[in-house]
Scaffold this motif. Sequence first.
Motif, PDB file in Angstrom:
ATOM      1  N   LEU A 366       2.643 -54.892  -5.991  1.00  0.00           N
ATOM      2  CA  LEU A 366       3.725 -55.868  -6.184  1.00  0.00           C
ATOM      3  C   LEU A 366       4.282 -55.807  -7.601  1.00  0.00           C
ATOM      4  N   ARG A 367       3.422 -55.577  -8.549  1.00  0.00           N
ATOM      5  CA  ARG A 367       3.850 -55.480  -9.948  1.00  0.00           C
ATOM      6  C   ARG A 367       4.802 -54.297 -10.138  1.00  0.00           C
ATOM      7  N   LEU A 368       4.421 -53.143  -9.585  1.00  0.00           N
ATOM      8  CA  LEU A 368       5.272 -51.959  -9.704  1.00  0.00           C
ATOM      9  C   LEU A 368       6.554 -52.130  -8.902  1.00  0.00           C
ATOM     10  N   ALA A 369       6.458 -52.712  -7.699  1.00  0.00           N
ATOM     11  CA  ALA A 369       7.657 -52.926  -6.885  1.00  0.00           C
ATOM     12  C   ALA A 369       8.636 -53.859  -7.581  1.00  0.00           C
ATOM     13  N   LEU A 370       8.123 -54.906  -8.227  1.00  0.00           N
ATOM     14  CA  LEU A 370       9.008 -55.825  -8.948  1.00  0.00           C
ATOM     15  C   LEU A 370       9.764 -55.105 -10.050  1.00  0.00           C
ATOM     16  N   CYS A 371       9.053 -54.294 -10.833  1.00  0.00           N
ATOM     17  CA  CYS A 371       9.704 -53.601 -11.950  1.00  0.00           C
ATOM     18  C   CYS A 371      10.716 -52.575 -11.451  1.00  0.00           C
ATOM     19  N   ILE A 372      10.365 -51.810 -10.403  1.00  0.00           N
ATOM     20  CA  ILE A 372      11.309 -50.829  -9.865  1.00  0.00           C
ATOM     21  C   ILE A 372      12.519 -51.532  -9.255  1.00  0.00           C
ATOM     22  N   GLY A 373      12.271 -52.630  -8.537  1.00  0.00           N
ATOM     23  CA  GLY A 373      13.383 -53.375  -7.964  1.00  0.00           C
ATOM     24  C   GLY A 373      14.327 -53.904  -9.030  1.00  0.00           C
ATOM     25  N   LEU A 374      13.768 -54.432 -10.117  1.00  0.00           N
ATOM     26  CA  LEU A 374      14.617 -54.910 -11.213  1.00  0.00           C
ATOM     27  C   LEU A 374      15.386 -53.770 -11.854  1.00  0.00           C
ATOM     28  N   ALA A 375      14.711 -52.632 -12.059  1.00  0.00           N
ATOM     29  CA  ALA A 375      15.382 -51.490 -12.686  1.00  0.00           C
ATOM     30  C   ALA A 375      16.548 -51.005 -11.828  1.00  0.00           C
ATOM     31  N   GLN A 376      16.317 -50.852 -10.522  1.00  0.00           N
ATOM     32  CA  GLN A 376      17.383 -50.376  -9.641  1.00  0.00           C
ATOM     33  C   GLN A 376      18.493 -51.411  -9.481  1.00  0.00           C
ATOM     34  N   SER A 377      18.130 -52.689  -9.460  1.00  0.00           N
ATOM     35  CA  SER A 377      19.158 -53.730  -9.384  1.00  0.00           C
ATOM     36  C   SER A 377      20.019 -53.738 -10.634  1.00  0.00           C
ATOM     37  N   LEU A 378      19.380 -53.554 -11.775  1.00  0.00           N
ATOM     38  CA  LEU A 378      20.128 -53.556 -13.031  1.00  0.00           C
ATOM     39  C   LEU A 378      21.145 -52.425 -13.070  1.00  0.00           C
ATOM     40  N   VAL A 379      20.736 -51.218 -12.705  1.00  0.00           N
ATOM     41  CA  VAL A 379      21.664 -50.084 -12.778  1.00  0.00           C
ATOM     42  C   VAL A 379      22.692 -50.136 -11.658  1.00  0.00           C
ATOM     43  N   SER A 380      22.435 -50.933 -10.620  1.00  0.00           N
ATOM     44  CA  SER A 380      23.439 -51.115  -9.575  1.00  0.00           C
ATOM     45  C   SER A 380      24.526 -52.087 -10.011  1.00  0.00           C
ATOM     46  N   LEU A 381      24.149 -53.048 -10.864  1.00  0.00           N
ATOM     47  CA  LEU A 381      25.109 -54.044 -11.329  1.00  0.00           C
ATOM     48  C   LEU A 381      25.840 -53.605 -12.587  1.00  0.00           C
ATOM     49  N   ILE A 382      25.175 -52.787 -13.403  1.00  0.00           N
ATOM     50  CA  ILE A 382      25.753 -52.341 -14.672  1.00  0.00           C
ATOM     51  C   ILE A 382      25.881 -50.828 -14.632  1.00  0.00           C
ATOM     52  N   ALA A 383      27.014 -50.313 -15.106  1.00  0.00           N
ATOM     53  CA  ALA A 383      27.225 -48.865 -15.117  1.00  0.00           C
ATOM     54  C   ALA A 383      26.356 -48.237 -16.207  1.00  0.00           C
ATOM     55  N   VAL A 384      25.251 -47.648 -15.794  1.00  0.00           N
ATOM     56  CA  VAL A 384      24.332 -46.983 -16.722  1.00  0.00           C
ATOM     57  C   VAL A 384      24.353 -45.487 -16.413  1.00  0.00           C
ATOM     58  N   PRO A 385      24.761 -44.634 -17.378  1.00  0.00           N
ATOM     59  CA  PRO A 385      24.767 -43.191 -17.107  1.00  0.00           C
ATOM     60  C   PRO A 385      23.364 -42.682 -16.795  1.00  0.00           C
ATOM     61  N   ARG A 386      23.301 -41.796 -15.777  1.00  0.00           N
ATOM     62  CA  ARG A 386      22.012 -41.197 -15.381  1.00  0.00           C
ATOM     63  C   ARG A 386      20.981 -42.311 -15.176  1.00  0.00           C
ATOM     64  N   SER A 387      21.304 -43.262 -14.304  1.00  0.00           N
ATOM     65  CA  SER A 387      20.523 -44.487 -14.163  1.00  0.00           C
ATOM     66  C   SER A 387      19.108 -44.250 -13.665  1.00  0.00           C
ATOM     67  N   TYR A 388      18.860 -43.094 -13.033  1.00  0.00           N
ATOM     68  CA  TYR A 388      17.521 -42.869 -12.500  1.00  0.00           C
ATOM     69  C   TYR A 388      16.468 -42.787 -13.599  1.00  0.00           C
ATOM     70  N   TRP A 389      16.880 -42.550 -14.857  1.00  0.00           N
ATOM     71  CA  TRP A 389      15.914 -42.486 -15.958  1.00  0.00           C
ATOM     72  C   TRP A 389      15.218 -43.827 -16.175  1.00  0.00           C
ATOM     73  N   VAL A 390      15.884 -44.921 -15.887  1.00  0.00           N
ATOM     74  CA  VAL A 390      15.274 -46.242 -16.073  1.00  0.00           C
ATOM     75  C   VAL A 390      14.061 -46.388 -15.166  1.00  0.00           C
ATOM     76  N   ALA A 391      14.239 -46.077 -13.882  1.00  0.00           N
ATOM     77  CA  ALA A 391      13.124 -46.190 -12.943  1.00  0.00           C
ATOM     78  C   ALA A 391      12.036 -45.150 -13.241  1.00  0.00           C
TER      79      ALA A 391
END
Length: 665
Positions: A366-391
């Motif tokens: 759950l801890r990892l899922a929360l962080c990945i979910g937040l990372a993917q949600s963030l790059v979906s809402l904000i234009a982040v170049p090469r967003s997969y690096w966050v996750a």
Amino acid sequence: MRGLRPQPTPIPWAAVARAAVALAAPLAVGLATDRPLYGALVSMGALSGVIGDTADAYRMRILNIAVPQLFGALGVTLGSLVYGQGWVAVGALTLIALASGMISSIGAVASVSGLLLLLNAVVGAGLPMPSPWWKAPLLLTLGGAVVLVLTLLGWPLRGGVPERAAVAAAYRAVADLLAAAGTPAYDERRQAVTQALNTAYDLVLARRARDHGRAPTLVRRLAQLNALIPVVEAAPAAHLGGRPLPAAIPAAVRALATAVEDPRAGRGAAVAVAVAVEDPHPGPGAHTPRRPPATTTPPGRGHALPEPAERAVDHALRHAATVVHGGDPDPHNADDHVGRPAALRVRARRAARAVLLSEGSWRYGLRLALCIGLAQSLVSLIAVPRSYWVALTVTFVLKPDFGSVFSRAVLRALGTAAGLVVAAAVLAEVPRGWWDVPVMMVLAALIPAFSAKGYVFQTAAITPVILLLSDWLNRQGFGLVLPRLYDSLIGCAIVLVAGYLLWPESWRTRIGDRLADTVEDAARYVACAFGPETDAGARGRARRRLYRDLSAVRSEFQRALTEPPPTGTRAAAWWPLCVAVERVVDATTAARVRVSHGAPPPAPEEVADIERQLRELATRLRTGRAPAEVPVGPGPEADEESVLTPLRQEVGAARAIASPRHDGP
């Protein structure tokens, strides 16, 4: 700060050569066939294999490299299916992160498998992959296969060498322990022995056949390890004598280590053992023993070496020499000290239960899922170049078996910044094409060389390699550098907030609960050690489990020290009690050895009283107070001539440290 200092470890030159060839050759083939994208994907798969090639034994490397590659292929397939799907991709990656985190709790191979499952899913969801769908997983798996083939090339020449080296290292660690008996360095050397035995047993026992007759070499290695256990058990009894052992005794153990590593050196080892110990049953005309006269003084710090302990060292050393130089050991009696491993189907059921029913498994998932979910949600809402690096950053940092989350987040940010300096120079000055092949050889060779030095150095080495391969996939050149830095910092921030600060367990150490479990096991070990119907094999298994638990507590302690206040400060307060519990186990082993070699056995009432005191201590560690139903006191009148006198003293010291009046935990 310690993480910023390189570890004094040798450079693995064979791994350096493998990494250089495995990552550069696919790139060269891709350029030669005008398929640089395919070559880059094969190199990315090879990079995963290089990172996962951490085992020593060749039979373990097959699983350590091959199994994670299969999970990686599954991950990139699932990720590519949701590429460009917006919030569907967010939900899919969150579920994959949950599964990845829960899988990672099973063991070392499962941990790497879960890591690659999530990493490749993130890459597949963030980068366009070649069609049809099966090409990307096939190319990535091919890269791992290249690493595996290069690794196995040395098997015909070096098969069995890692196991022999690990067993010999355990013998040398025990020799250092015997040399430190009666000195302040003993505790540190005993910890090194525990680590060496853990490594050797894991290497020899892992993946071995259920029928020992099919693997006589492994049977011999296991018998040599088991023969070392009586020497380890005799060491605490010798240490309680308060004075060093004769130098010939540790020298004899070092000679046995040489014989394990090189059987041709057996003659010299046999002579060394004969010089170190006297014949316990001398015949007529035998020489007078060179050792000082034995004493009947009760053992304790500062007393002479007691006669039972002296006999224990002699007998254990002779037994080890017999096993090392003897014929083929009995395959049905080779694992009495650690227990026969369960069948594969039994271990599979246990692993499934651990994944589905373990609180720790769900917590980390759950801890990892929360962080990945937040990372993917963030790059979906904000234009982040090469967003997969966050996750990707979140996945690398939030690994429970890799150490402190806090320190890894900080060290990854620093390592990424250092790696970007190299990547910026490469992307700015080296033209894309054949020049990338020699550059990749150099950068890839740095990965295993720097990984041995520490996490921050590994991150600094991997960063330019990933950026160079990514440039072949998206052709952005120098424009990748700053987005990579921003994405890494965002990922580290998400982990620090959602994966660290928001979880209560991050603000308190888990040492207390683990130490309480170990103290309860110590109480059972006391009952087992002096029980009338307990065999030597059960005692040996109980002792090995205890020392493994203590090793895990020590690792948790080291992890907690790297956390910021108040966690680090609270962790430091537990150290005196950790040492005290280790001494309790040592004193129990020493008393058992003395009883086995002629000392009068203790009264059952005394054994029961010590067991009760240890259980009270475990309760105090969990609750912060003594159990109300059992009075806390010294127990029945103690016999100062008893073999358990040193053990009572160590238990009393541990209880005093845990007392509310003590300025400690």
